[in-house]
Motif scaffolding. Structure first.
Motif, PDB file in Angstrom:
ATOM      1  N   LYS A 267       0.836  -1.210   0.000  1.00  0.00           N
ATOM      2  CA  LYS A 267       0.000   0.000   0.000  1.00  0.00           C
ATOM      3  C   LYS A 267       0.873   1.264   0.000  1.00  0.00           C
ATOM      4  CE  LYS A 267      -3.665  -2.352   2.610  1.00  0.00           C
ATOM      5  NZ  LYS A 267      -4.484  -2.308   3.855  1.00  0.00           N
ATOM      6  N   PRO A 268       1.697   1.438  -1.052  1.00  0.00           N
ATOM      7  CA  PRO A 268       2.607   2.586  -1.095  1.00  0.00           C
ATOM      8  C   PRO A 268       1.871   3.928  -1.097  1.00  0.00           C
ATOM      9  CG  PRO A 268       2.501   1.521  -3.231  1.00  0.00           C
ATOM     10  CD  PRO A 268       1.835   0.603  -2.262  1.00  0.00           C
ATOM     11  N   GLY A 269       0.695   3.962  -1.734  1.00  0.00           N
ATOM     12  CA  GLY A 269      -0.075   5.204  -1.783  1.00  0.00           C
ATOM     13  C   GLY A 269      -0.509   5.649  -0.404  1.00  0.00           C
ATOM     14  N   GLU A 270      -0.955   4.671   0.378  1.00  0.00           N
ATOM     15  CA  GLU A 270      -1.402   4.974   1.742  1.00  0.00           C
ATOM     16  C   GLU A 270      -0.228   5.444   2.606  1.00  0.00           C
ATOM     17  OE1 GLU A 270      -2.837   2.217   5.383  1.00  0.00           O
ATOM     18  OE2 GLU A 270      -4.144   2.120   3.590  1.00  0.00           O
ATOM     19  N   ALA A 271       0.930   4.813   2.409  1.00  0.00           N
ATOM     20  CA  ALA A 271       2.126   5.206   3.150  1.00  0.00           C
ATOM     21  C   ALA A 271       2.537   6.627   2.771  1.00  0.00           C
ATOM     22  CB  ALA A 271       3.267   4.229   2.858  1.00  0.00           C
ATOM     23  N   GLY A 272       2.434   6.929   1.467  1.00  0.00           N
ATOM     24  CA  GLY A 272       2.775   8.266   0.996  1.00  0.00           C
ATOM     25  C   GLY A 272       1.878   9.326   1.598  1.00  0.00           C
TER      26      GLY A 272
ATOM     27  N   ALA B  78       1.076  13.897   5.278  1.00  0.00           N
ATOM     28  CA  ALA B  78       0.317  14.476   6.387  1.00  0.00           C
ATOM     29  C   ALA B  78       1.303  15.006   7.440  1.00  0.00           C
ATOM     30  CB  ALA B  78      -0.606  13.429   7.007  1.00  0.00           C
ATOM     31  N   TRP B  79       2.386  14.237   7.662  1.00  0.00           N
ATOM     32  CA  TRP B  79       3.433  14.681   8.590  1.00  0.00           C
ATOM     33  C   TRP B  79       4.112  15.938   8.067  1.00  0.00           C
ATOM     34  CZ3 TRP B  79       8.752  15.194   7.933  1.00  0.00           C
ATOM     35  CH2 TRP B  79       9.507  15.375   9.108  1.00  0.00           C
ATOM     36  N   VAL B  80       4.342  15.994   6.760  1.00  0.00           N
ATOM     37  CA  VAL B  80       4.961  17.165   6.133  1.00  0.00           C
ATOM     38  C   VAL B  80       4.105  18.407   6.352  1.00  0.00           C
ATOM     39  CG1 VAL B  80       5.534  18.226   3.909  1.00  0.00           C
ATOM     40  CG2 VAL B  80       6.260  15.889   4.393  1.00  0.00           C
ATOM     41  N   ARG B  81       2.816  18.284   6.115  1.00  0.00           N
ATOM     42  CA  ARG B  81       1.908  19.431   6.302  1.00  0.00           C
ATOM     43  C   ARG B  81       1.899  19.895   7.755  1.00  0.00           C
ATOM     44  NH1 ARG B  81      -1.042  16.276   2.621  1.00  0.00           N
ATOM     45  NH2 ARG B  81      -2.279  15.306   4.283  1.00  0.00           N
ATOM     46  N   ALA B  82       1.820  18.955   8.670  1.00  0.00           N
ATOM     47  CA  ALA B  82       1.784  19.303  10.087  1.00  0.00           C
ATOM     48  C   ALA B  82       3.089  19.941  10.552  1.00  0.00           C
ATOM     49  CB  ALA B  82       1.497  18.051  10.923  1.00  0.00           C
ATOM     50  N   SER B  83       4.215  19.495   9.973  1.00  0.00           N
ATOM     51  CA  SER B  83       5.532  19.986  10.393  1.00  0.00           C
ATOM     52  C   SER B  83       5.913  21.310   9.757  1.00  0.00           C
ATOM     53  CB  SER B  83       6.605  18.939  10.063  1.00  0.00           C
ATOM     54  OG  SER B  83       6.330  17.714  10.714  1.00  0.00           O
ATOM     55  N   THR B  84       5.199  21.717   8.700  1.00  0.00           N
ATOM     56  CA  THR B  84       5.537  22.977   8.013  1.00  0.00           C
ATOM     57  C   THR B  84       4.393  23.981   8.048  1.00  0.00           C
ATOM     58  OG1 THR B  84       4.782  22.148   5.853  1.00  0.00           O
ATOM     59  CG2 THR B  84       7.088  21.761   6.437  1.00  0.00           C
ATOM     60  N   ASN B  85       3.461  23.790   8.974  1.00  0.00           N
ATOM     61  CA  ASN B  85       2.313  24.687   9.102  1.00  0.00           C
ATOM     62  C   ASN B  85       1.561  24.820   7.779  1.00  0.00           C
ATOM     63  OD1 ASN B  85       0.660  26.407  10.711  1.00  0.00           O
ATOM     64  ND2 ASN B  85       1.687  28.222   9.910  1.00  0.00           N
TER      65      ASN B  85
ATOM     66  N   ILE C 203       4.094  23.509   3.026  1.00  0.00           N
ATOM     67  CA  ILE C 203       4.436  22.458   2.065  1.00  0.00           C
ATOM     68  C   ILE C 203       3.442  21.324   2.274  1.00  0.00           C
ATOM     69  CG2 ILE C 203       6.196  20.802   1.332  1.00  0.00           C
ATOM     70  CD1 ILE C 203       8.307  22.763   2.302  1.00  0.00           C
ATOM     71  N   THR C 204       2.744  20.961   1.239  1.00  0.00           N
ATOM     72  CA  THR C 204       1.689  19.957   1.365  1.00  0.00           C
ATOM     73  C   THR C 204       2.153  18.534   1.085  1.00  0.00           C
ATOM     74  OG1 THR C 204       1.000  20.368  -0.933  1.00  0.00           O
ATOM     75  CG2 THR C 204      -0.105  21.636   0.801  1.00  0.00           C
ATOM     76  N   GLU C 205       3.222  18.367   0.313  1.00  0.00           N
ATOM     77  CA  GLU C 205       3.718  17.010   0.079  1.00  0.00           C
ATOM     78  C   GLU C 205       5.164  17.029  -0.373  1.00  0.00           C
ATOM     79  OE1 GLU C 205       1.178  15.359  -3.013  1.00  0.00           O
ATOM     80  OE2 GLU C 205       2.691  15.837  -4.523  1.00  0.00           O
ATOM     81  N   ILE C 206       5.866  15.949  -0.098  1.00  0.00           N
ATOM     82  CA  ILE C 206       7.247  15.779  -0.540  1.00  0.00           C
ATOM     83  C   ILE C 206       7.342  14.610  -1.516  1.00  0.00           C
ATOM     84  CG2 ILE C 206       7.837  14.290   1.424  1.00  0.00           C
ATOM     85  CD1 ILE C 206      10.177  16.776  -0.421  1.00  0.00           C
ATOM     86  N   ILE C 207       6.373  13.692  -1.394  1.00  0.00           N
ATOM     87  CA  ILE C 207       6.342  12.526  -2.279  1.00  0.00           C
ATOM     88  C   ILE C 207       4.949  12.375  -2.871  1.00  0.00           C
ATOM     89  CG2 ILE C 207       6.424   9.997  -2.327  1.00  0.00           C
ATOM     90  CD1 ILE C 207       8.661  10.102  -0.304  1.00  0.00           C
ATOM     91  N   ASP C 208       4.857  12.147  -4.162  1.00  0.00           N
ATOM     92  CA  ASP C 208       3.574  11.902  -4.813  1.00  0.00           C
ATOM     93  C   ASP C 208       3.168  10.459  -4.493  1.00  0.00           C
ATOM     94  OD1 ASP C 208       1.459  11.331  -6.486  1.00  0.00           O
ATOM     95  OD2 ASP C 208       2.304  12.397  -8.213  1.00  0.00           O
TER      96      ASP C 208
END
Length: 397
Positions: free
Chosen positions: A130-135, A140-147, A150-155
């Motif tokens: 389930k790579p999509g779910e992991a991504g 979600a962590w990226v968004r929370a950590s950058t206010n 930045i909404t995503e780092i990996i597609d």
């Protein structure tokens, strides 16, 4: 932070700045990135490396050992990058995390080192099925950590199902100028690009004294951020402006010659200002570093059959065998306006097993940043460079 570690971080930051700036200039792109974020993410990778792979990583990061490197990141996170928003200073967030496939457990010692030295949270996900779910969980962590800057780092739709491990760092900064600019005085004016063309952009203006240093061939403006009554760290933005409109490439070469170049050329006091104009700008930048890092000296970590991350995976049959650094991604954004600066950056390292130089100051100094310039957001106590970039065209993000 030890003097050797401080020097190592600065050398890495300026070497990476030069390499990325050259690449960006060739495609006429503005540049913004976080040296500290890349440094922290690679340090987390280094914590599981050994032998020649470890030596290369330590050499490029300028550390004498894994403990020295971990100690440097720990000092950065606990002191230089400590949040000061509750006492009137900048809001700062610095976080590390790692996600591993549930079929690829990590060594307890590595998890412990990641948690203690890097304050990294560890998550088990299903990369293989389930790579999509992991991504989605990582983003979600990226968004929370950058206010949410930045909404995503990996597609998620392009995440490789063979991925075994992803290590990441995120940094967020929001600071107000100690002396904000008055929006009423902001006016449009011409900014001269490297190719000789011009573009109309809004310039912030001010006639008060400023911290400016005049050097041979360039000037440096230092804008301080507001701080609390007993600050543990001091932040400022430093603008390195070449005297000539096409002088940025040469100035970039000069900056890259000395790991301590930025600190050595900072202003030592304020001066009377004549004409003063600094453009507002908002930049975002993303890049893969698979070609950049080997040029700096990190080679073996990317090579099948040579990369040695023995101290990372908890496998009975030669832990870390075949595990290589497959991809290093970086994304950053910054906005500079009359009030201050907001910026964020994320660095992700995807891994898998491969079985897949000062002149006398005049009485008044002009500082007209109407042509390409370099900038650095620094923490002055540690000399850490949080963000670095080049503005070639402030009208473009």
């Amino acid at each position: 932070m030890s003097e050797s570690a401080r020097s190592g971080l600065q050398a890495f930051a300026l070497a990476l700045n030069k390499r990325l700036a050259d690449d960006a200039a060739r495609s006429n792109r503005n540049l913004i990135f976080s040296p500290v974020s890349v440094y922290a993410a690679l340090s987390l990778v280094t914590a599981g490396a050994r032998e020649r792979t470890l030596s290369e990583l330590l050499g490029v990061l300028g550390a004498v050992s894994r403990d020295d490197l971990a100690g440097s990141v720990r000092v950065l996170s606990e002191q230089a990058l400590a949040d000061q928003s509750q006492t009137g200073g900048p809001r700062v967030s610095f976080a590390c995390a790692l996600w591993h496939d549930r079929t690829t457990p990590l060594k307890p010692a590595y998890i412990d080192a990641a948690a203690k030295s890097y304050k990294a949270q560890t998550c088990s996900v299903d990369f293989h099925k389930k790579p999509g779910e992991a991504g989605k969980r990582m983003n979600a962590w990226v968004r929370a950590s950058t206010n949410n800057l930045i909404t995503e780092i990996i597609d998620p739709s392009q995440l490789c199902p063979q991925t075994d491990l992803v290590l990441a760092n995120a940094i967020y900064f929001k600071g107000k100028w100690s002396q904000p600019f008055d929006e009423e005085y902001t006016e449009d004016g011409k900014f001269h690009r490297l190719d000789g063309s011009t573009v109309e952009v809004p310039f912030m203006q001010d006639d008060s004294r400023q911290r400016i240093a005049c050097h041979r061939g360039f000037k440096v403006l230092q804008l301080n951020y507001e701080e609390g009554p007993q600050p543990r760290a001091r932040y400022s933005m430093c603008v390195f402006l070449p005297n000539t409109r096409k002088g940025l490439p040469r100035l970039s070469e000069m900056i890259a010659t000395d790991p301590d170049f930025v600190r050595k050329h900072l202003p030592t006091g304020t001066v009377e200002v004549g004409e003063f104009r600094l453009p507002k700008f908002k930049l975002n930048f993303s890049t893969g570093m698979n070609d950049v890092l080997p040029d700096l000296g990190i080679k073996e970590a990317f090579q099948e059959g040579k990369a040695d991350f023995y101290d990372m995976l908890a496998e009975e049959d030669r832990p870390g065998r075949g595990l290589t650094l497959q991809e290093v991604l970086h994304k950053a954004i910054i906005e500079v306006n009359e009030e201050g600066t907001e910026a964020a950056a994320v660095t992700a390292c995807r891994m898998q097993k491969v079985t897949c130089r000062v002149d006398k100051l005049p009485k008044r100094v002009d500082f007209v940043a109407d042509h390409p310039f370099a900038f650095f957001v620094i923490e002055e106590v540690s000399s850490a460079i949080l963000f670095a970039g080049h503005v070639l065209d402030p009208s473009r993000e």
